[in-house]
Design an enzyme around this catalytic site. Sequence first.
Site, PDB file in Angstrom:
ATOM      1  CE  LYS A   1      16.264  52.413  28.542  1.00 14.02           C
ATOM      2  NZ  LYS A   1      17.732  52.407  28.985  1.00 14.02           N
TER       3      LYS A   1
ATOM      4  N   GLY B   1      18.765  52.735  24.053  1.00 15.10           N
ATOM      5  CA  GLY B   1      18.929  54.161  24.317  1.00 15.10           C
ATOM      6  C   GLY B   1      19.207  54.440  25.773  1.00 15.10           C
TER       7      GLY B   1
ATOM      8  N   GLY C   1      18.484  56.019  29.555  1.00 11.96           N
ATOM      9  CA  GLY C   1      17.322  56.093  30.424  1.00 11.96           C
ATOM     10  C   GLY C   1      16.632  57.447  30.425  1.00 11.96           C
TER      11      GLY C   1
ATOM     12  N   GLY D   1      14.120  55.892  27.946  1.00 12.68           N
ATOM     13  CA  GLY D   1      13.374  55.340  29.076  1.00 12.68           C
ATOM     14  C   GLY D   1      12.271  56.261  29.551  1.00 12.68           C
TER      15      GLY D   1
ATOM     16  CD  GLU E   1      13.528  43.414  41.454  1.00 12.77           C
ATOM     17  OE1 GLU E   1      14.140  44.042  42.351  1.00 12.77           O
ATOM     18  OE2 GLU E   1      14.085  42.778  40.562  1.00 12.77           O
TER      19      GLU E   1
ATOM     20  CB  CYS F   1      17.981  44.049  43.515  1.00 13.40           C
ATOM     21  SG  CYS F   1      17.076  42.759  42.633  1.00 13.40           S
TER      22      CYS F   1
ATOM     23  CD  GLU G   1      20.204  47.960  45.840  1.00 13.95           C
ATOM     24  OE1 GLU G   1      19.804  46.801  45.645  1.00 13.95           O
ATOM     25  OE2 GLU G   1      19.713  48.956  45.270  1.00 13.95           O
TER      26      GLU G   1
END
Length: 464
Positions: A170, A201, A203, A207, A245, A279, A371
């Site tokens: 996905k 699609g 999330g 997801g 991750e 990231c 972040e």
Amino acid sequence: MKQHDAMYIDGSWRPAAGGETIEVVNPADEQVIATVPAGSAADVDAAVHAARAALPGWAATPPGERADRLAALHGRLTARADEIAGTVTAELGAPLAFSQAVHAGLPLAVCASYAELARTYAFEEKVGNSTVLHEPVGVVGAITPWNYPLHQIVAKAAPALAAGCTVVLKPAEDTPLVAQLFAECVDEAGIPAGVFNLVTGLGPVAGQALAAHEGVDLVSFTGSTAVGRRIGALAGAEVKRVALELGGKSANVILPGADLARAVAVGVANVMANSGQTCSAWTRMLVHKDSYAEAVELATAAAAKYVPGERVGPLVNARQLGRVRGYIEQGIAQGARVVAGGPEALDGPGYYVRPTVFADVTPEMDIAQEEIFGPVLALLEYEDEDDAVRIANGTVYGLAGAVWAGDDATAAAFARQLDTGQVDINGGRFNPLAPFGGYKQSGIGRELGPHGLTEYLQTKSLQF
């Protein structure tokens, strides 16, 4: 505008169960360039059932034959490298040169590495009077992000396929076009039906259905820590394995005796790459108090070279643009000093933000803790090495980082004190065979190289 009306399930392209679609927007000009199906739980269910049906045959396929299929996939991706780069530039907005070198080039290297590992990995070993078998974990649900769309697909699908697993992918809804291109290459490479499946699609719909599906044995997710927690909870209900991750707030520590000019220039370039949407970006630059003023001047000058629309692309969407500009405003409100860039809007279309450098940042500020995921660099001053370690380790994240010193041994000794999964020493090059992953809230598990292959294996011992 291209209208894609099908998803790749069980070796063929089929329409979604419902008629809803997702618009794909070019972030450089804000124009809709394509539509893809918005898959539902029913589509996920069909893909998982196809993967489960294909699992016994693929798991029993000798590793050398799986390697041959991965090599063929690498060949098809190589043949379409220019198309890959152009597709990522269109849906993500990355400058074409960066797309060619990184968004197309890196996945090719990773795919080739797993074609080789499938041939050389010890899937069986002797331990005393036991034979230890490393067997595929089963059906993998791979949920990938938009910032490095093809790299993250390959970093999950290639080791999973090498291990003998089957996959349901996905991809992120912002960058689904390169995922469809990848599925075409899978088909052209002769990988058997059902071994790899693609469901596009949203999330919260596709997801979540994939993470929660009882037919999925492992969920591999790359994205935000907040979503990672949700996926971990869904997987935990089924007691299934997860590989996560997640976010990062990596420190670039410049020790006394380092080549300051080089360390600052490379550090700024690292933050600006991919419009800061990385990231593992070194978004905190830690400089000794005696060199701090000079480092601020160097970073200011370096940032001026990153012109939006030329060396720096747009952010992925309007939501991300608002988020990053909000963080810049927050940094100013909390007392940090803007020495390059700022929150002001740029003229013209596109989700561009000014590459921004902050000085006078303190560790407790939000721009030093959270972040941002944009081209925003925070410069922090430290007193001594103990203070630098405290600041570098003083976030909930631990994904990556860098250390610069007068010699590699000094830098490495400092790096050993950092709570993070990967550290570059004096500008060390990225290694696609080295394990990549985080400490603390930056994730669970590792990707790339042999350690990435191990994530998709489970262990059985036979005693004689």
